[in-house]
Design a protein around this motif. Sequence first.
Motif, mmCIF file in Angstrom:
data_model
loop_
_atom_site.group_PDB
_atom_site.id
_atom_site.type_symbol
_atom_site.label_atom_id
_atom_site.label_comp_id
_atom_site.label_asym_id
_atom_site.label_seq_id
_atom_site.Cartn_x
_atom_site.Cartn_y
_atom_site.Cartn_z
ATOM 1 N N ASP A 111 0.807 -1.226 0.000
ATOM 2 C CA ASP A 111 0.000 0.000 0.000
ATOM 3 C C ASP A 111 0.842 1.279 0.000
ATOM 4 N N LEU A 112 2.171 1.125 -0.079
ATOM 5 C CA LEU A 112 3.107 2.249 -0.164
ATOM 6 C C LEU A 112 3.128 3.139 1.071
ATOM 7 N N THR A 113 2.606 2.657 2.206
ATOM 8 C CA THR A 113 2.630 3.466 3.423
ATOM 9 C C THR A 113 3.915 3.266 4.220
ATOM 10 N N MET A 114 4.682 2.232 3.883
ATOM 11 C CA MET A 114 5.925 1.961 4.594
ATOM 12 C C MET A 114 7.012 1.595 3.597
ATOM 13 N N VAL A 115 8.250 1.885 3.966
ATOM 14 C CA VAL A 115 9.398 1.379 3.219
ATOM 15 C C VAL A 115 10.335 0.695 4.203
ATOM 16 N N ILE A 116 11.068 -0.280 3.697
ATOM 17 C CA ILE A 116 12.078 -0.942 4.517
ATOM 18 C C ILE A 116 13.423 -0.754 3.838
ATOM 19 N N THR A 117 14.431 -0.464 4.641
ATOM 20 C CA THR A 117 15.766 -0.216 4.120
ATOM 21 C C THR A 117 16.726 -1.287 4.618
ATOM 22 N N ALA A 118 17.715 -1.603 3.802
ATOM 23 C CA ALA A 118 18.778 -2.536 4.184
ATOM 24 C C ALA A 118 20.107 -1.835 3.982
ATOM 25 N N SER A 119 20.978 -1.907 4.994
ATOM 26 C CA SER A 119 22.206 -1.117 4.965
ATOM 27 C C SER A 119 23.438 -1.965 5.227
ATOM 28 N N LYS A 120 24.587 -1.416 4.828
ATOM 29 C CA LYS A 120 25.871 -2.063 5.109
ATOM 30 C C LYS A 120 26.231 -2.010 6.588
ATOM 31 N N ASP A 121 25.460 -1.266 7.386
ATOM 32 C CA ASP A 121 25.728 -1.240 8.824
ATOM 33 C C ASP A 121 25.108 -2.441 9.532
ATOM 34 N N CYS A 122 24.655 -3.429 8.747
ATOM 35 C CA CYS A 122 24.105 -4.689 9.271
ATOM 36 C C CYS A 122 22.772 -4.496 9.988
ATOM 37 N N SER A 123 21.986 -3.522 9.522
ATOM 38 C CA SER A 123 20.664 -3.347 10.105
ATOM 39 C C SER A 123 19.657 -3.078 9.007
ATOM 40 N N SER A 124 18.399 -3.347 9.361
ATOM 41 C CA SER A 124 17.285 -3.067 8.468
ATOM 42 C C SER A 124 16.276 -2.250 9.246
ATOM 43 N N LYS A 125 15.686 -1.230 8.626
ATOM 44 C CA LYS A 125 14.769 -0.342 9.333
ATOM 45 C C LYS A 125 13.459 -0.223 8.567
ATOM 46 N N VAL A 126 12.374 -0.136 9.310
ATOM 47 C CA VAL A 126 11.060 0.121 8.716
ATOM 48 C C VAL A 126 10.716 1.572 8.980
ATOM 49 N N VAL A 127 10.430 2.312 7.920
ATOM 50 C CA VAL A 127 10.073 3.720 8.030
ATOM 51 C C VAL A 127 8.598 3.874 7.696
ATOM 52 N N MET A 128 7.830 4.400 8.637
ATOM 53 C CA MET A 128 6.388 4.537 8.468
ATOM 54 C C MET A 128 6.042 5.817 7.726
ATOM 55 N N GLY A 129 4.895 5.822 7.078
ATOM 56 C CA GLY A 129 4.373 7.037 6.472
ATOM 57 C C GLY A 129 3.917 7.998 7.556
ATOM 58 N N GLY A 130 3.842 9.272 7.219
ATOM 59 C CA GLY A 130 3.360 10.250 8.181
ATOM 60 C C GLY A 130 4.420 10.762 9.116
ATOM 61 N N GLY A 131 5.680 10.498 8.820
ATOM 62 C CA GLY A 131 6.768 11.089 9.583
ATOM 63 C C GLY A 131 7.120 10.378 10.870
ATOM 64 N N GLN A 132 6.611 9.150 11.092
ATOM 65 C CA GLN A 132 6.984 8.430 12.295
ATOM 66 C C GLN A 132 8.441 8.017 12.209
ATOM 67 N N GLU A 133 9.074 7.841 13.351
ATOM 68 C CA GLU A 133 10.476 7.472 13.363
ATOM 69 C C GLU A 133 10.656 6.024 12.938
ATOM 70 N N ALA A 134 11.843 5.738 12.448
ATOM 71 C CA ALA A 134 12.146 4.369 12.037
ATOM 72 C C ALA A 134 12.259 3.474 13.254
ATOM 73 N N MET A 135 11.943 2.205 13.055
ATOM 74 C CA MET A 135 12.150 1.241 14.142
ATOM 75 C C MET A 135 13.068 0.151 13.626
ATOM 76 N N GLU A 136 13.987 -0.231 14.454
ATOM 77 C CA GLU A 136 14.995 -1.189 14.041
ATOM 78 C C GLU A 136 14.403 -2.585 14.002
ATOM 79 N N VAL A 137 14.656 -3.273 12.912
ATOM 80 C CA VAL A 137 14.149 -4.630 12.769
ATOM 81 C C VAL A 137 15.198 -5.631 13.238
ATOM 82 N N THR A 138 16.420 -5.471 12.794
ATOM 83 C CA THR A 138 17.483 -6.366 13.252
ATOM 84 C C THR A 138 18.826 -5.677 13.143
ATOM 85 N N THR A 139 19.680 -5.926 14.106
ATOM 86 C CA THR A 139 21.031 -5.382 14.044
ATOM 87 C C THR A 139 22.058 -6.504 14.067
#
Length: 207
Positions: A111-139
Amino acid sequence: MLNTSSAVRTCGFDFSGNIIMFSTDKQMGYQCFLNYFDLRDPQQIEDNQPYLTVPCAESKITSAVCGPLGEFVIAGHENGEINQFSAKSGEVLKKVKEHNKQINDIQTSVDLTMVITASKDCSSKVVMGGGQEAMEVTTTSTRIGKFEARFFHAAYEEEFGRVKGHFGPINCVAFHPDGKSYSSGGEDGYTRIHHFDPQYFDFELEA
């Protein structure tokens, strides 16, 4: 065919399929640019001239997706920043720094309300629509010799499954629109298509 001065790092269509965006690498003396073409205007394609070009001098774009209604592009950068670029003016609408290293991939929810990012810092984050802060999924960094796709609950952040198969780092994953399968591409040179078994759909995470 559209010619560029340096390698194309990301590309994508907006929801209508009329606008394409792509970013070029910072290399060979050229800086990174985010380009927009309107396929309804044949002259843009013929002249190889995008209707909008956005320079990204500070840090090159390493991943990008189009936002809802084609109003903006969400771009991940080499320095770990996530920027939201307007598709009309090119201005940065929002900027957050959620990673310490390069963002390798960005994927959207259906539904395009969230994006998930994967980084070389060994973590993945879910970013919510509406300006909510990211929450860490795994480190947790990938264990040596264990190249697995790991599944986490988006709200509870708890791991509920793993899929083995690749014998090298997994660079990207993408779910089928019907949610019944996904594909993964790895450093081992393979693209694997995985179909979920019935237990996946019957599983309920205990809160």
